[in-house]
Design an enzyme around this catalytic site. Structure first.
Site, PDB file in Angstrom:
ATOM      1  N   ARG A 147      33.388 -19.203  -0.344  1.00  0.00           N
ATOM      2  CA  ARG A 147      33.378 -17.736  -0.306  1.00  0.00           C
ATOM      3  C   ARG A 147      32.075 -17.299   0.351  1.00  0.00           C
ATOM      4  O   ARG A 147      30.997 -17.644  -0.129  1.00  0.00           O
ATOM      5  CB  ARG A 147      33.459 -17.201  -1.741  1.00  0.00           C
ATOM      6  CG  ARG A 147      33.499 -15.690  -1.824  1.00  0.00           C
ATOM      7  CD  ARG A 147      33.343 -15.194  -3.254  1.00  0.00           C
ATOM      8  NE  ARG A 147      31.966 -14.827  -3.524  1.00  0.00           N
ATOM      9  CZ  ARG A 147      31.590 -13.934  -4.452  1.00  0.00           C
ATOM     10  NH1 ARG A 147      32.491 -13.344  -5.208  1.00  0.00           N
ATOM     11  NH2 ARG A 147      30.323 -13.652  -4.644  1.00  0.00           N
ATOM     12  N   TYR A 159      26.820  -6.616  -2.430  1.00  0.00           N
ATOM     13  CA  TYR A 159      27.405  -7.406  -3.518  1.00  0.00           C
ATOM     14  C   TYR A 159      27.350  -8.899  -3.173  1.00  0.00           C
ATOM     15  O   TYR A 159      27.648  -9.291  -2.046  1.00  0.00           O
ATOM     16  CB  TYR A 159      28.873  -7.002  -3.781  1.00  0.00           C
ATOM     17  CG  TYR A 159      29.561  -8.078  -4.578  1.00  0.00           C
ATOM     18  CD1 TYR A 159      29.307  -8.194  -5.945  1.00  0.00           C
ATOM     19  CD2 TYR A 159      30.357  -9.033  -3.969  1.00  0.00           C
ATOM     20  CE1 TYR A 159      29.851  -9.235  -6.672  1.00  0.00           C
ATOM     21  CE2 TYR A 159      30.913 -10.069  -4.690  1.00  0.00           C
ATOM     22  CZ  TYR A 159      30.654 -10.164  -6.036  1.00  0.00           C
ATOM     23  OH  TYR A 159      31.178 -11.201  -6.758  1.00  0.00           O
ATOM     24  N   ASP A 210      34.966 -11.660  -0.814  1.00  0.00           N
ATOM     25  CA  ASP A 210      35.215 -10.748  -1.936  1.00  0.00           C
ATOM     26  C   ASP A 210      34.748  -9.345  -1.555  1.00  0.00           C
ATOM     27  O   ASP A 210      33.553  -9.114  -1.360  1.00  0.00           O
ATOM     28  CB  ASP A 210      34.450 -11.249  -3.170  1.00  0.00           C
ATOM     29  CG  ASP A 210      34.896 -10.560  -4.452  1.00  0.00           C
ATOM     30  OD1 ASP A 210      35.577  -9.518  -4.367  1.00  0.00           O
ATOM     31  OD2 ASP A 210      34.550 -11.068  -5.536  1.00  0.00           O
ATOM     32  N   HIS A 212      35.210  -6.809  -3.516  1.00  0.00           N
ATOM     33  CA  HIS A 212      34.717  -6.320  -4.808  1.00  0.00           C
ATOM     34  C   HIS A 212      35.028  -4.847  -5.047  1.00  0.00           C
ATOM     35  O   HIS A 212      34.157  -4.059  -5.409  1.00  0.00           O
ATOM     36  CB  HIS A 212      33.217  -6.611  -4.954  1.00  0.00           C
ATOM     37  CG  HIS A 212      32.843  -7.055  -6.336  1.00  0.00           C
ATOM     38  ND1 HIS A 212      32.265  -6.214  -7.243  1.00  0.00           N
ATOM     39  CD2 HIS A 212      32.985  -8.236  -6.979  1.00  0.00           C
ATOM     40  CE1 HIS A 212      32.054  -6.869  -8.377  1.00  0.00           C
ATOM     41  NE2 HIS A 212      32.498  -8.099  -8.249  1.00  0.00           N
ATOM     42  N   GLU A 236      39.528 -10.703  -1.178  1.00  0.00           N
ATOM     43  CA  GLU A 236      39.655 -10.478  -2.624  1.00  0.00           C
ATOM     44  C   GLU A 236      39.352  -9.034  -3.006  1.00  0.00           C
ATOM     45  O   GLU A 236      38.420  -8.426  -2.471  1.00  0.00           O
ATOM     46  CB  GLU A 236      38.668 -11.425  -3.326  1.00  0.00           C
ATOM     47  CG  GLU A 236      38.590 -11.244  -4.822  1.00  0.00           C
ATOM     48  CD  GLU A 236      37.627 -12.244  -5.439  1.00  0.00           C
ATOM     49  OE1 GLU A 236      37.359 -13.297  -4.823  1.00  0.00           O
ATOM     50  OE2 GLU A 236      37.119 -11.963  -6.539  1.00  0.00           O
ATOM     51  N   GLU A 262      40.825 -10.385 -11.131  1.00  0.00           N
ATOM     52  CA  GLU A 262      39.848 -10.979 -12.058  1.00  0.00           C
ATOM     53  C   GLU A 262      39.559 -10.028 -13.224  1.00  0.00           C
ATOM     54  O   GLU A 262      39.165 -10.474 -14.293  1.00  0.00           O
ATOM     55  CB  GLU A 262      38.554 -11.373 -11.337  1.00  0.00           C
ATOM     56  CG  GLU A 262      37.733 -10.215 -10.823  1.00  0.00           C
ATOM     57  CD  GLU A 262      36.533 -10.655  -9.996  1.00  0.00           C
ATOM     58  OE1 GLU A 262      36.641 -11.660  -9.279  1.00  0.00           O
ATOM     59  OE2 GLU A 262      35.491  -9.992 -10.075  1.00  0.00           O
ATOM     60  N   ARG A 283      44.181 -13.574  -9.761  1.00  0.00           N
ATOM     61  CA  ARG A 283      42.868 -14.063 -10.202  1.00  0.00           C
ATOM     62  C   ARG A 283      42.646 -13.946 -11.704  1.00  0.00           C
ATOM     63  O   ARG A 283      41.536 -14.145 -12.189  1.00  0.00           O
ATOM     64  CB  ARG A 283      41.757 -13.282  -9.488  1.00  0.00           C
ATOM     65  CG  ARG A 283      41.883 -13.286  -8.021  1.00  0.00           C
ATOM     66  CD  ARG A 283      40.753 -13.885  -7.232  1.00  0.00           C
ATOM     67  NE  ARG A 283      39.418 -13.672  -7.713  1.00  0.00           N
ATOM     68  CZ  ARG A 283      38.603 -14.655  -8.094  1.00  0.00           C
ATOM     69  NH1 ARG A 283      39.006 -15.905  -8.085  1.00  0.00           N
ATOM     70  NH2 ARG A 283      37.378 -14.389  -8.481  1.00  0.00           N
ATOM     71  N   GLU A 339      37.847 -20.788  -8.597  1.00  0.00           N
ATOM     72  CA  GLU A 339      36.454 -20.448  -8.274  1.00  0.00           C
ATOM     73  C   GLU A 339      35.503 -21.319  -9.085  1.00  0.00           C
ATOM     74  O   GLU A 339      35.747 -21.593 -10.263  1.00  0.00           O
ATOM     75  CB  GLU A 339      36.207 -18.966  -8.613  1.00  0.00           C
ATOM     76  CG  GLU A 339      34.816 -18.471  -8.248  1.00  0.00           C
ATOM     77  CD  GLU A 339      34.641 -16.967  -8.531  1.00  0.00           C
ATOM     78  OE1 GLU A 339      35.427 -16.423  -9.324  1.00  0.00           O
ATOM     79  OE2 GLU A 339      33.726 -16.371  -7.947  1.00  0.00           O
ATOM     80  N   TRP A 402      31.340  -0.683  -8.196  1.00  0.00           N
ATOM     81  CA  TRP A 402      30.396  -1.758  -7.847  1.00  0.00           C
ATOM     82  C   TRP A 402      31.151  -3.009  -7.497  1.00  0.00           C
ATOM     83  O   TRP A 402      32.158  -3.315  -8.082  1.00  0.00           O
ATOM     84  CB  TRP A 402      29.447  -2.053  -9.022  1.00  0.00           C
ATOM     85  CG  TRP A 402      28.565  -3.220  -8.689  1.00  0.00           C
ATOM     86  CD1 TRP A 402      27.509  -3.251  -7.824  1.00  0.00           C
ATOM     87  CD2 TRP A 402      28.722  -4.566  -9.171  1.00  0.00           C
ATOM     88  NE1 TRP A 402      26.999  -4.510  -7.738  1.00  0.00           N
ATOM     89  CE2 TRP A 402      27.722  -5.332  -8.553  1.00  0.00           C
ATOM     90  CE3 TRP A 402      29.606  -5.180 -10.055  1.00  0.00           C
ATOM     91  CZ2 TRP A 402      27.565  -6.712  -8.790  1.00  0.00           C
ATOM     92  CZ3 TRP A 402      29.465  -6.527 -10.293  1.00  0.00           C
ATOM     93  CH2 TRP A 402      28.451  -7.296  -9.667  1.00  0.00           C
TER      94      TRP A 402
HETATM   95  O1  EZ4 Z   1      31.248  -9.878  -9.931  1.00  0.00           O
HETATM   96  O2  EZ4 Z   1      32.149 -12.068 -12.594  1.00  0.00           O
HETATM   97  O3  EZ4 Z   1      34.763 -13.242  -7.671  1.00  0.00           O
HETATM   98  N1  EZ4 Z   1      33.854 -13.138  -8.400  1.00  0.00           N
HETATM   99  C1  EZ4 Z   1      33.314 -11.990  -8.808  1.00  0.00           C
HETATM  100  C2  EZ4 Z   1      32.225 -12.078  -9.840  1.00  0.00           C
HETATM  101  C3  EZ4 Z   1      32.075 -10.769 -10.615  1.00  0.00           C
HETATM  102  C4  EZ4 Z   1      31.454 -11.038 -11.939  1.00  0.00           C
HETATM  103  C5  EZ4 Z   1      31.415  -9.801 -12.806  1.00  0.00           C
HETATM  104  O4  EZ4 Z   1      31.106 -10.124 -14.120  1.00  0.00           O
HETATM  105  O5  EZ4 Z   1      33.711 -10.951  -8.346  1.00  0.00           O
HETATM  106  O6  EZ4 Z   1      31.010 -12.448  -9.252  1.00  0.00           O
HETATM  107 CO    CO Z   2      35.598 -11.211  -7.416  1.00  0.00          CO
END
Ligand code: EZ4
Ligand code: CO
Length: 402
Positions: A147, A159, A210, A212, A236, A262, A283, A339, A402
């Protein structure tokens, strides 16, 4: 096989973890991970104050009935705190069952569907050069999937980027740090990261990214389309997933595979995305989606719709969740990828484990149960230390995901 004790252990060997330990009248114990990053003590209280009294005296073998009792019996269903607590109980009960049967949990789940579990590593850098070098290092370490996250020019904190030389760890001690976000700068820059990675490293390596939860559906469609020539394994969490129909728009615009979930807590959070074929990888994790029992249901639904698993495995999932994930991953037919972020040395010492990493693959090991223990004496030397995930604001101060 009555449960006679339920202990909640909170420790911070490098970061905070909440662990549930269930003990039977025969002296067998099982462990479950109850860590919810940034909201740890809410789950600890839920377990200690509300769940532990319900467990004493129950038959530890009645895993499904206990799950339903805690889920349906609470009346107030789902949500991250509740489902993390239920997940910890479920995981601990599978651990106990494995120890009693003298079998690793994956054997109880139908046995191995593969020789080992493909994992992906994290690589990140503040600059493009640093990121390319970091991805190259992970490939040299044997990972077949990486990743890649890169600092964005003009933004101080992106991030997934480590702020010091240590591996990336999202939570920070004290109150939540504030970061500034710009969708425009991000969207303009990210395709050039993968263009450079492919030119320097070729197409053998699986590359993941990601987003995010930062984009709108049409922005995500644009990014996915721009990344198509670079053949990502997945993009992701392109959008915040509360508004799940949004994924239809993304699907109309790009063939870049999508991973999400996730932060999902139940099969109902996954239902629409899976049934409509709006994602390629789910996820959801053992720790936050109701344990091994519930994750197997999610995987069953996913299998019907050509969706494979890609369980979350960040450092905020303790080695207990990592072990549970690996037993699940090894056994489930429609596994995709797992992961893997290595824990700190202190975390590994507090949670000695049988699982192992070897050149891009992991295996849960052959120890009975999950194959993870907790050194409670050592754990007690690392008391809880409040930490939060950062928050993000746009340039004008508006709060952003975030
Ligand atoms: O930001 O688990 O894909 N992984 C992620 C992680 C999340 C954290 C948040 O607690 O997006 O790094
Ligand atoms: Co993630």
């Amino acid at each position: 096989m009555r449960i006679v004790d339920a202990q909640v252990i909170v420790c911070s060997p490098g970061r905070n973890f909440v662990t549930l330990k269930l003990v039977t009248e025969d002296g067998v114990h099982g462990l479950g991970d109850a860590t919810l990053n940034g909201r740890e003590l809410a789950v600890a209280s839920y377990l200690r104050d509300h769940v532990a009294p319900l467990l004493i005296g129950r038959d530890a073998r009645r895993i499904e009935d206990t799950w339903q009792y805690l889920y349906k019996g609470a009346y107030w269903r789902r949500g991250p705190v509740t489902m993390t607590a239920i997940g910890a109980v479920d995981t601990a009960l599978w651990d106990i069952l494995g120890k009693v049967a003298n079998l690793p949990v994956y054997q109880l789940l139908g046995g191995a569907s593969r020789e080992a579990v493909t994992v992906y590593a994290h690589a990140n850098g503040r600059t493009l050069d640093d990121t390319v070098a970091a991805v190259g290092r992970q490939a040299e370490a044997g990972y077949t999937a990486v990743r890649a996250q890169c600092g964005v020019p003009g933004l101080e904190h992106a991030y997934g980027i480590a702020t010091n030389d240590a591996p990336y760890e999202p939570a920070e001690k004290g109150l939540p740090p504030e970061t500034v976000w710009s969708t425009e700068r991000y969207l303009d820059f990210v395709p050039s990261v993968f263009d450079r990675l492919r030119r320097e490293l070729g197409f053998d390596l699986l590359l993941l990214h990601d987003v995010h939860h930062r984009l709108t559906p049409i922005e995500a469609g644009r990014l996915g389309r721009a990344l198509e020539p670079h053949a990502l394994f997945w993009m992701e969490d392109p959008v915040p997933a509360e508004h799940q129909e949004a994924y239809r728009i993304i699907r109309q615009h790009t063939t870049t595979p999508i991973a999400a979930g996730e932060v999902f807590n139940s099969i109902f959070d996954c239902q629409l995305l899976i049934q409509e074929g709006l994602i390629d990888y789910i996820r959801a994790t053992v720790a936050h989606a109701g344990g091994i029992s519930h994750l197997r249901r999610i995987a069953g639904l996913a299998e019907l719709h050509h969706v494979r698993t890609g369980a979350h495995g960040a450092t905020d999932l303790s080695p207990i969740a990592m072990a549970a994930a690996l037993h699940f991953d090894l056994s489930v037919h429609n596994f995709g990828i797992q992961e893997h972020m290595p824990h700190t040395a202190d975390t590994d010492r507090v949670f000695p484990h049988a699982y192992r990493f070897e050149r891009g693959f992991m295996h849960p090991g052959e120890a009975p149960g999950l194959g993870v223990e907790i050194d409670q004496g050592l754990a007690a030397t690392f008391p809880y230390d409040r930490a939060y995930l950062p928050v993000a604001r746009r340039g004008d101060g508006t709060l952003h995901s975030w």
